[in-house]
Design a protein around this motif. Sequence first.
Motif, PDB file in Angstrom:
ATOM      1  N   LEU A 210      31.412   8.397  -5.229  1.00 54.42           N
ATOM      2  CA  LEU A 210      32.315   9.120  -4.326  1.00 54.42           C
ATOM      3  C   LEU A 210      32.268   8.548  -2.900  1.00 54.42           C
ATOM      4  CD1 LEU A 210      31.491  12.797  -5.427  1.00 54.42           C
ATOM      5  CD2 LEU A 210      33.644  11.577  -5.835  1.00 54.42           C
ATOM      6  N   ALA A 211      31.243   7.752  -2.623  1.00 53.82           N
ATOM      7  CA  ALA A 211      31.093   7.206  -1.263  1.00 53.82           C
ATOM      8  C   ALA A 211      32.272   6.304  -0.925  1.00 53.82           C
ATOM      9  CB  ALA A 211      29.789   6.413  -1.155  1.00 53.82           C
ATOM     10  N   GLY A 212      32.664   6.337   0.355  1.00 53.34           N
ATOM     11  CA  GLY A 212      33.726   5.434   0.808  1.00 53.34           C
ATOM     12  C   GLY A 212      35.114   6.045   0.778  1.00 53.34           C
ATOM     13  N   ARG A 213      35.235   7.248   0.176  1.00 53.14           N
ATOM     14  CA  ARG A 213      36.559   7.881   0.086  1.00 53.14           C
ATOM     15  C   ARG A 213      36.893   8.697   1.328  1.00 53.14           C
ATOM     16  NH1 ARG A 213      37.744  11.550  -4.167  1.00 53.14           N
ATOM     17  NH2 ARG A 213      36.505  11.054  -5.996  1.00 53.14           N
ATOM     18  N   ALA A 214      35.861   9.042   2.102  1.00 55.17           N
ATOM     19  CA  ALA A 214      36.049   9.931   3.253  1.00 55.17           C
ATOM     20  C   ALA A 214      36.120   9.117   4.546  1.00 55.17           C
ATOM     21  CB  ALA A 214      34.897  10.926   3.314  1.00 55.17           C
ATOM     22  N   ALA A 215      36.525   9.808   5.618  1.00 56.27           N
ATOM     23  CA  ALA A 215      36.532   9.153   6.930  1.00 56.27           C
ATOM     24  C   ALA A 215      35.130   8.664   7.282  1.00 56.27           C
ATOM     25  CB  ALA A 215      37.042  10.126   7.991  1.00 56.27           C
ATOM     26  N   TRP A 216      34.132   9.405   6.786  1.00 53.65           N
ATOM     27  CA  TRP A 216      32.731   9.012   6.980  1.00 53.65           C
ATOM     28  C   TRP A 216      31.967   9.513   5.765  1.00 53.65           C
ATOM     29  CZ3 TRP A 216      30.642   6.642  11.513  1.00 53.65           C
ATOM     30  CH2 TRP A 216      29.242   6.509  11.526  1.00 53.65           C
ATOM     31  N   THR A 217      31.136   8.670   5.190  1.00 59.11           N
ATOM     32  CA  THR A 217      30.255   9.126   4.112  1.00 59.11           C
ATOM     33  C   THR A 217      28.817   9.019   4.586  1.00 59.11           C
ATOM     34  OG1 THR A 217      31.774   8.275   2.431  1.00 59.11           O
ATOM     35  CG2 THR A 217      29.552   8.864   1.698  1.00 59.11           C
ATOM     36  N   HIS A 218      28.119  10.143   4.539  1.00 63.08           N
ATOM     37  CA  HIS A 218      26.690  10.139   4.856  1.00 63.08           C
ATOM     38  C   HIS A 218      25.912  10.401   3.578  1.00 63.08           C
ATOM     39  CE1 HIS A 218      22.847  10.714   6.716  1.00 63.08           C
ATOM     40  NE2 HIS A 218      22.762  11.959   6.302  1.00 63.08           N
ATOM     41  N   ILE A 219      24.906   9.580   3.326  1.00 65.50           N
ATOM     42  CA  ILE A 219      24.057   9.821   2.157  1.00 65.50           C
ATOM     43  C   ILE A 219      22.676  10.260   2.626  1.00 65.50           C
ATOM     44  CG2 ILE A 219      23.013   8.840   0.089  1.00 65.50           C
ATOM     45  CD1 ILE A 219      25.547   7.285  -0.354  1.00 65.50           C
ATOM     46  N   ASP A 220      22.339  11.479   2.225  1.00 65.56           N
ATOM     47  CA  ASP A 220      21.031  12.029   2.538  1.00 65.56           C
ATOM     48  C   ASP A 220      20.067  11.582   1.443  1.00 65.56           C
ATOM     49  OD1 ASP A 220      18.768  13.446   2.997  1.00 65.56           O
ATOM     50  OD2 ASP A 220      19.718  15.436   3.006  1.00 65.56           O
ATOM     51  N   ALA A 221      19.372  10.469   1.753  1.00 65.08           N
ATOM     52  CA  ALA A 221      18.396   9.915   0.806  1.00 65.08           C
ATOM     53  C   ALA A 221      16.986  10.149   1.339  1.00 65.08           C
ATOM     54  CB  ALA A 221      18.668   8.426   0.585  1.00 65.08           C
ATOM     55  N   ALA A 222      16.819  11.312   2.001  1.00 65.01           N
ATOM     56  CA  ALA A 222      15.532  11.657   2.617  1.00 65.01           C
ATOM     57  C   ALA A 222      14.390  11.443   1.627  1.00 65.01           C
ATOM     58  CB  ALA A 222      15.548  13.109   3.079  1.00 65.01           C
ATOM     59  N   VAL A 246      22.901   6.499   6.280  1.00 62.80           N
ATOM     60  CA  VAL A 246      21.897   6.878   5.278  1.00 62.80           C
ATOM     61  C   VAL A 246      20.671   7.428   6.006  1.00 62.80           C
ATOM     62  CG1 VAL A 246      20.325   6.009   3.483  1.00 62.80           C
ATOM     63  CG2 VAL A 246      22.654   5.092   3.623  1.00 62.80           C
ATOM     64  N   ALA A 247      20.174   8.571   5.543  1.00 62.04           N
ATOM     65  CA  ALA A 247      18.925   9.141   6.071  1.00 62.04           C
ATOM     66  C   ALA A 247      17.804   8.922   5.066  1.00 62.04           C
ATOM     67  CB  ALA A 247      19.105  10.649   6.316  1.00 62.04           C
ATOM     68  N   VAL A 248      16.655   8.478   5.558  1.00 63.50           N
ATOM     69  CA  VAL A 248      15.472   8.287   4.699  1.00 63.50           C
ATOM     70  C   VAL A 248      14.245   8.824   5.447  1.00 63.50           C
ATOM     71  CG1 VAL A 248      14.017   6.646   3.435  1.00 63.50           C
ATOM     72  CG2 VAL A 248      16.447   6.127   3.766  1.00 63.50           C
ATOM     73  N   SER A 249      13.502   9.715   4.821  1.00 64.21           N
ATOM     74  CA  SER A 249      12.253  10.187   5.428  1.00 64.21           C
ATOM     75  C   SER A 249      11.118   9.258   5.029  1.00 64.21           C
ATOM     76  CB  SER A 249      11.925  11.612   4.976  1.00 64.21           C
ATOM     77  OG  SER A 249      12.751  12.547   5.637  1.00 64.21           O
ATOM     78  N   GLN A 256       4.173   7.662   4.832  1.00 65.66           N
ATOM     79  CA  GLN A 256       3.867   7.600   6.254  1.00 65.66           C
ATOM     80  C   GLN A 256       3.359   8.936   6.781  1.00 65.66           C
ATOM     81  OE1 GLN A 256       4.071   4.742   8.357  1.00 65.66           O
ATOM     82  NE2 GLN A 256       3.896   4.133   6.216  1.00 65.66           N
ATOM     83  N   PRO A 257       2.502   8.884   7.798  1.00 61.85           N
ATOM     84  CA  PRO A 257       2.155  10.126   8.492  1.00 61.85           C
ATOM     85  C   PRO A 257       3.397  10.721   9.146  1.00 61.85           C
ATOM     86  CG  PRO A 257       0.976   8.233   9.451  1.00 61.85           C
ATOM     87  CD  PRO A 257       1.878   7.699   8.391  1.00 61.85           C
ATOM     88  N   LYS A 258       3.454  12.032   9.232  1.00 64.33           N
ATOM     89  CA  LYS A 258       4.560  12.680   9.929  1.00 64.33           C
ATOM     90  C   LYS A 258       4.450  12.351  11.421  1.00 64.33           C
ATOM     91  CE  LYS A 258       4.448  16.330   6.530  1.00 64.33           C
ATOM     92  NZ  LYS A 258       3.266  15.736   5.846  1.00 64.33           N
ATOM     93  N   GLU A 259       5.534  12.177  12.231  1.00 64.17           N
ATOM     94  CA  GLU A 259       6.897  12.462  11.810  1.00 64.17           C
ATOM     95  C   GLU A 259       7.669  11.156  11.828  1.00 64.17           C
ATOM     96  OE1 GLU A 259       7.116  15.081  15.066  1.00 64.17           O
ATOM     97  OE2 GLU A 259       6.364  16.780  13.936  1.00 64.17           O
ATOM     98  N   SER A 260       8.106  10.717  10.665  1.00 66.25           N
ATOM     99  CA  SER A 260       8.626   9.363  10.532  1.00 66.25           C
ATOM    100  C   SER A 260       9.819   9.326   9.570  1.00 66.25           C
ATOM    101  CB  SER A 260       7.501   8.454  10.010  1.00 66.25           C
ATOM    102  OG  SER A 260       7.936   7.132   9.890  1.00 66.25           O
ATOM    103  N   ALA A 261      10.971   8.921  10.082  1.00 61.73           N
ATOM    104  CA  ALA A 261      12.171   8.824   9.247  1.00 61.73           C
ATOM    105  C   ALA A 261      13.123   7.807   9.871  1.00 61.73           C
ATOM    106  CB  ALA A 261      12.855  10.184   9.134  1.00 61.73           C
TER     107      ALA A 261
END
Length: 406
Positions: A210-222, A246-249, A256-261
Amino acid sequence: MDPSFTADKAGLLRAVELLASQDGSAPTLQAVPLGLPDSGIGEMAALELLAGPVLRGARNLASADAFAHMDPPTPWVTWAATLWNASVNQNLLHPDTAPVARAIEQRVVDWLSPYFGMDGGHMVPGSTVANLTALWAARDAAGVRTVVASSAAHLSIRKACKILDLKLIEIPTDRRGMIQADQVPADLSACCLVLTAGTTGTGAIDPLALAGRAAWTHIDAAWAGPLRLSGQHAQRLRGIEVADSVAVSAHKWLFQPKESALILFRDAKRAHAALSFGGAYLAAPNVGILGSHGAVAVPLLAMLLAWGRTGFAARIDRCMAHAADLASAIKSDARLQLLAEPETGLVNWRPIDGRTIDDVLARLPTGSASTTVIDNERWMRHVAANPNANLGGLLSVLRGADPSSA
Ligand SMILES: *Cc1c(COP(=O)(O)O)cnc(C)c1O
């Protein structure tokens, strides 16, 4: 020179000794006064007093039983790097206050971005902030006012919409937590579509096609983003490279020790331009939500050097194998129901022989299980964040779990 601000070798060695040993005070805060002390007890006494509560009072994420949450054990090199970080206390806000630490963060971002099809970004204290940053970029770089996300999207998406005054359209999911693709509006030309790669409750991956169909696609890959480093599992997230952000924690599956993303962008220049503020006292624009910002990239760089990509992949693959082993044990037991094959290291199941979740939970080893609610019913939840996990304790309870002995 005030000796409190120099490297007291004996004190630091004692701190390491307390870390590695079982001695020290009681694992409670009993000995810590309720009110702020007027005069201090000194550095060494403070460490001795706190060793018990801080070290022994902690939930042991590296124990063989730890299998309940997205919080991993951390490799010892990250402890050393964090000590260094605290001692030099760099502030990445300003090139003057972090001449090399800014370049270190850039190097880590440059190394990891290509695995997600992104070309840059920056580090943040968690994916809550990464998601907020992404939706801010979507609003101000792409002009979207509406966010489309599944009902299983992380609550930080709802928070971000509230903070940014964006309208949120929630799309239902199937039972395992995957967005119902046929319910997603056909016209997303004025929307930000948020897809989750590894939902918090069940580890489901939304269809990334579904990615790429919107004005913006955000993928939460935390949670599941680090699977991209695994030759064996990277394909589970195929399509992620079409996203705008893309978000990655890193404090989850990058150990990783917190707080790192990380918040990564396909066009970081464009995104950062929308997130930049100048300031009279700043030599470089302040990008993103944070002002003062520590060098969380240092322990991550240390581990990327120490382990290389394959070292991360080996640990993540081992976690995935733990989840697969647990799922197959559950499937082969007629008294237990598995929600679905684990996709990203999360395993959900429930007893179907009359026992309640709480009956079973009470008998499982401490730290081995959590619970979640799916369609108004409680399910057991396990997260394979611990490469040291040994499921023996968990499996023996499951195997011996006949109702008469409960
Ligand atoms: C954990 C998680 C978040 C939030 O990340 P933090 O690092 O805890 O702020 C967002 N989305 C998903 C899918 C998560 O699992």
